[in-house]
Design an enzyme around this catalytic site. Structure first.
Site, short mmCIF file in Angstrom:
data_model
loop_
_atom_site.label_atom_id
_atom_site.label_comp_id
_atom_site.label_asym_id
_atom_site.label_seq_id
_atom_site.Cartn_x
_atom_site.Cartn_y
_atom_site.Cartn_z
N GLU A 160 0.76 -0.99 -0.04
CA GLU A 160 -0.04 0.12 0.24
C GLU A 160 0.93 1.14 0.01
OE1 GLU A 160 -3.73 -0.24 2.48
OE2 GLU A 160 -2.93 -2.09 3.23
N HIS A 188 -8.14 9.83 5.01
CA HIS A 188 -7.82 8.81 4.25
C HIS A 188 -7.94 9.38 2.57
CE1 HIS A 188 -7.66 5.23 1.67
NE2 HIS A 188 -7.37 4.79 2.70
N ARG A 195 -0.14 8.75 3.03
CA ARG A 195 -1.61 9.31 2.93
C ARG A 195 -1.58 10.86 3.07
NH1 ARG A 195 -4.62 4.55 6.30
NH2 ARG A 195 -4.41 3.02 4.70
N HIS A 240 -10.11 9.50 8.83
CA HIS A 240 -10.26 8.13 8.75
C HIS A 240 -9.47 7.44 10.05
CE1 HIS A 240 -9.67 4.12 7.04
NE2 HIS A 240 -8.46 4.02 7.05
N ARG A 295 -0.19 7.62 10.23
CA ARG A 295 -0.03 6.16 10.32
C ARG A 295 0.30 5.76 8.99
NH1 ARG A 295 -4.68 1.91 9.62
NH2 ARG A 295 -5.58 3.71 8.75
C1 LIG Z 1 -12.90 1.67 6.53
C2 LIG Z 1 -11.68 1.35 7.65
C3 LIG Z 1 -10.51 0.52 6.98
C4 LIG Z 1 -9.33 0.39 7.48
N1 LIG Z 1 -8.41 -0.76 6.92
C5 LIG Z 1 -7.49 -0.87 7.95
C6 LIG Z 1 -6.45 -1.62 7.03
O1 LIG Z 1 -6.75 -2.27 6.03
N2 LIG Z 1 -5.53 -2.18 7.84
C7 LIG Z 1 -5.37 -1.63 9.40
O2 LIG Z 1 -4.14 -2.11 9.90
N3 LIG Z 1 -6.07 -0.65 9.58
C8 LIG Z 1 -7.35 -0.30 9.05
N4 LIG Z 1 -8.07 0.21 9.55
C9 LIG Z 1 -8.05 1.02 10.98
C10 LIG Z 1 -8.42 0.02 11.80
O3 LIG Z 1 -9.41 -0.82 11.53
C11 LIG Z 1 -8.78 0.36 13.46
O4 LIG Z 1 -7.60 1.28 13.71
C12 LIG Z 1 -8.67 -0.64 14.39
O5 LIG Z 1 -9.68 -1.67 13.94
C13 LIG Z 1 -8.90 -0.25 15.64
O6 LIG Z 1 -9.35 -1.34 16.30
P1 LIG Z 1 -9.86 -1.03 17.97
O7 LIG Z 1 -10.22 -2.33 18.77
O8 LIG Z 1 -9.07 -0.05 18.69
O9 LIG Z 1 -11.52 -0.01 17.72
P2 LIG Z 1 -12.49 -0.59 17.15
O10 LIG Z 1 -12.42 -2.09 16.16
O11 LIG Z 1 -13.12 0.51 16.37
O12 LIG Z 1 -13.50 -0.96 18.35
C14 LIG Z 1 -13.89 -0.02 19.26
C15 LIG Z 1 -14.87 -0.59 20.05
O13 LIG Z 1 -15.24 0.15 21.26
C16 LIG Z 1 -16.69 0.30 21.49
N5 LIG Z 1 -16.87 1.55 22.07
C17 LIG Z 1 -16.76 2.83 21.72
N6 LIG Z 1 -17.25 3.79 22.56
C18 LIG Z 1 -17.50 2.91 23.77
C19 LIG Z 1 -18.02 3.41 25.14
N7 LIG Z 1 -18.39 4.31 25.48
N8 LIG Z 1 -18.44 1.96 25.77
C20 LIG Z 1 -18.10 0.72 25.48
N9 LIG Z 1 -17.48 0.40 24.18
C21 LIG Z 1 -17.36 1.37 23.24
C22 LIG Z 1 -17.33 0.06 19.95
O14 LIG Z 1 -18.63 -0.37 20.30
C23 LIG Z 1 -16.30 -1.00 19.66
O15 LIG Z 1 -16.89 -2.26 19.86
C24 LIG Z 1 -9.16 0.81 8.98
C25 LIG Z 1 -10.25 1.50 9.47
C26 LIG Z 1 -11.37 1.85 8.83
C27 LIG Z 1 -12.38 2.59 9.31
#
Ligand SMILES: Cc1cc2nc3c(=O)[nH]c(=O)nc-3n(C[C@H](O)[C@H](O)[C@H](O)COP(=O)(O)OP(=O)(O)OC[C@H]3O[C@@H](n4cnc5c(N)ncnc54)[C@H](O)[C@@H]3O)c2cc1C
Length: 425
Positions: free
Chosen positions: A110, A225, A267, A328, A363
């Site tokens: 990428e 993004h 990016r 993003h 990032r």
């Molecule tokens: C469209 C898209 C494409 C992406 N593609 C890539 C990729 O190809 N490769 C890569 O490395 N990264 C990618 N990313 C980034 C990556 O997906 C995220 O940074 C990563 O998944 C974050 O994981 P997380 O567990 O921290 O948060 P998330 O997976 O967002 O989970 C957050 C959780 O917190 C919960 N939550 C929020 N607020 C509260 C609250 N007050 N109380 C209780 N629960 C709460 C939500 O319900 C959810 O369950 C992408 C992101 C997006 C949006």
């Protein structure tokens, strides 16, 4: 309610942290929406892995260059050095990655990467990983998942975190006492009009940290993004056109259908070039063409993108699609050490909510799933190693200030945006 470890967030960071804790630890995971509504499910492009020692210097340099050398070198080193073990763990949970005809792992590339080092599962890598983690967590007796249950604040005894105030799907408020609390609440995209994030990801962990004077870092480092599908509907979540589409050869065109930029620039730089071009063309988007990618490659690697575009009226096999930059990713967040410890005792932060400095100012693509997993595991190990905590059930917070959900959400939003603006100015 009480539990040993309370994890606010059910994306890949929260789930993997739970799975890495000892099986005798009682764990409660909260999800604000349903369990599939996390950005982890949306990750399209893939997850980085150090292929072999010969790529260490290149991978390290690409991550630092993308981050404008503002990255924490120790975090970058830990992330890269832990990548092979993390991928092994994932495969043990049943995650499958695309393979070559000879059975070896396939790697893609990428923007910002000088080599192919990204593992992928079609264009749904995040879904593949998170579904398998979710299924493993559901199989564990010591892990309970509560959906539609949002943390609205923490309860503390001085600088010691003792649990959280939560609101369930019916609006009822309650207190959960915990020996250790982990914020895994994801990003802040829900605060923006155009974002690829789920709307309910509103940086609640960061807002709560700000309210309690818990240290935050790089809070104004917000990634845009460069390529999301342009839509006239303002309230819709922006659909990402993954960087790996450009990595496989898609090109960007201006209004006259001429190439105007190197599509694989980091990016932030590419976003700037696209904005400049949109201004020159007086258009709300630029064009992206997949004409140089073989048809079979598009079908096999990007089925989700093909299908989404088809539903929106675009046939990616024979026409350009309009794309525009959108919010993003959040590089900043709650300041943590290499084991997810925040400045408050017995409070940890992992995943996009946390900032260990690994991404610096920007990032590098496909580093965030990896970063979320690597440091979630380290936080779990730190919790398991720390001396046993005590439940502080004598703390009885006044729940009245949390009753007006909309007013609280507005206050949290304003506090984050004000802080971002303060750092930007
Ligand atoms: C469209 C898209 C494409 C992406 N593609 C890539 C990729 O190809 N490769 C890569 O490395 N990264 C990618 N990313 C980034 C990556 O997906 C995220 O940074 C990563 O998944 C974050 O994981 P997380 O567990 O921290 O948060 P998330 O997976 O967002 O989970 C957050 C959780 O917190 C919960 N939550 C929020 N607020 C509260 C609250 N007050 N109380 C209780 N629960 C709460 C939500 O319900 C959810 O369950 C992408 C992101 C997006 C949006």
């Amino acid at each position: 309610m009480k539990t040993d470890v309370l994890i606010a967030g059910c994306g890949c960071a929260g789930l993997y942290c739970a799975l890495q804790l000892p099986e005798e630890t009682q764990i409660l995971i909260l999800a604000k929406g349903d369990v599939t509504q996390s950005d982890s499910f949306l990750a399209q492009g893939g997850i980085c892995m150090l292929r072999d020692e010969s790529d260490y210097a290149g991978y390290y340099e690409d991550t630092m260059r993308a981050g404008h050398y503002e990255n924490n070198p120790a975090s970058v080193e830990v992330m890269i050095r832990s990548s092979q073990d993390t991928i092994q763990d994932l495969m043990q949970y049943g995650v499958s990655f695309h393979r070559e005809a000879d059975g070896s792992l396939s790697f893609t590339r990428e923007g910002g990467h000088s080599a192919k080092r990204i593992l992928f599962h079609e264009d749904m890598t995040g879904k593949e990983i998170t579904e398998k983690l979710l299924s493993a967590a559901r199989g564990r007796k010591n892990i309970t998942i509560r959906e539609h249950c949002a943390m609205t604040d923490i309860i503390c005894d001085g600088n010691l975190c003792c649990g959280a105030v939560v609101r369930d799907g019916s609006g009822a408020l309650s207190v959960i006492y915990a020996k250790d609390t982990v914020f895994a609440c994801g990003g802040i995209g829900g605060l923006y009009r155009h974002s690829t994030n789920y709307r309910q990801l509103t940086g609640d962990g960061v807002a709560i940290a700000l309210a309690h004077g818990i240290a935050v870092e790089h809070i104004n480092y917000v990634q845009i993004h460069p390529t999301t599908l342009y839509s006239e509907q303002a309230d819709e979540r922006s659909f990402l056109i993954s960087e790996s589409v450009r990595g496989e050869g898609a090109v960007l065109y201006n209004a006259k259908k001429e190439r105007f930029v190197d599509e694989l620039l980091p990016r932030d730089v590419l976003t700037e070039k696209i904005h400049e071009q949109m201004e020159k063309d007086h258009m709300p988007y630029v064009w992206l063409s997949m004409e140089h990618i073989p048809r079979e490659e598009i079908k096999g690697h990007f089925p989700n993108i093909v299908e989404h575009c088809r539903k929106k009226g675009y046939d990616v096999f024979c026409e350009c699609i309009p794309v525009v930059p959108a919010q993003h990713y959040f590089m900043g967040g709650i300041q943590v050490d290499l084991s997810g410890r925040t400045s408050m005792k017995r409070l940890y932060a992992v995943g996009e909510t946390a900032c260990n400095g690994v991404h610096g100012k920007n990032r590098l693509a496909s580093n965030s799933l990896l970063e979320s997993l690597v440091f979630a595991k380290r936080a779990a190990k730190a919790i398991a190693k720390s001396p046993a905590g005590r439940l502080k059930e004598d703390i009885k917070p006044d729940l009245e200030p949390y009753r007006n959900e909309a007013a609280l959400a507005e206050r949290y939003k304003n506090n984050i945006l004000k802080e971002i603006a303060r750092f930007n100015s």
